[in-house]
Design an enzyme around this catalytic site. Sequence first.
Site, short mmCIF file in Angstrom:
data_model
loop_
_atom_site.label_atom_id
_atom_site.label_comp_id
_atom_site.label_asym_id
_atom_site.label_seq_id
_atom_site.Cartn_x
_atom_site.Cartn_y
_atom_site.Cartn_z
N TYR A 47 0.73 -1.17 0.14
CA TYR A 47 -0.02 0.14 0.10
C TYR A 47 0.84 1.32 -0.11
O TYR A 47 0.28 2.20 -0.11
CB TYR A 47 -0.92 0.01 1.13
CG TYR A 47 -1.98 -1.14 1.06
CD1 TYR A 47 -2.93 -1.25 0.12
CD2 TYR A 47 -1.78 -2.16 2.36
CE1 TYR A 47 -3.75 -2.42 0.30
CE2 TYR A 47 -2.52 -3.15 1.94
CZ TYR A 47 -3.73 -3.32 1.22
OH TYR A 47 -4.67 -4.44 1.03
N HIS B 106 -8.92 1.29 -5.56
CA HIS B 106 -7.94 0.34 -4.67
C HIS B 106 -6.72 0.86 -4.99
O HIS B 106 -6.21 0.83 -6.22
CB HIS B 106 -8.27 -1.07 -5.26
CG HIS B 106 -9.75 -1.56 -4.93
ND1 HIS B 106 -10.11 -1.49 -3.74
CD2 HIS B 106 -10.80 -1.64 -5.75
CE1 HIS B 106 -11.44 -2.11 -3.78
NE2 HIS B 106 -11.64 -2.08 -4.81
#
Length: 147
Positions: free
Chosen positions: A23, A100
């Site tokens: 991430y 996302h």
Amino acid sequence: MSLFTILNGPNLNLLGQRQPEIYGYETLADVEADCRAIAEAAGHELFFAQSNREYELIDWIHEARGKSAGIVINPGAFTHTSVAILDALNAFEAPVIEVHISNIHKREVFRHHSYVSTRAEGVIAGLGIEGYGVALRHLINLFSRSS
């Protein structure tokens, strides 16, 4: 001046700390600052929120009805499980873009399915936090063309 909504699901409050190899090291505060700058430069307001609770995301979607010109949503793990969030988005009349940070299609098989994408006008995955800005700019452009 119009309002745009950005919603973030579970564990995104840990952005920058949780699995940075997937991430990244930017925080949710960084995402919010980037998105606020985009919205303000275009003369719009932004509601930006995160919750680990499904019902709060649903409440914010309901509150956006009739007020927000579009929603950018990163439902986190609720992407793969929440018919309730899908139903709330189906009751929202303006465009929705699903975001996302990672490419969910390159990850575990259970992450490949999204309930939200059946409602979204577009899905952005794998662009890191830049995906939020792409999504918000797209919603602003859609709004500008329809006004």
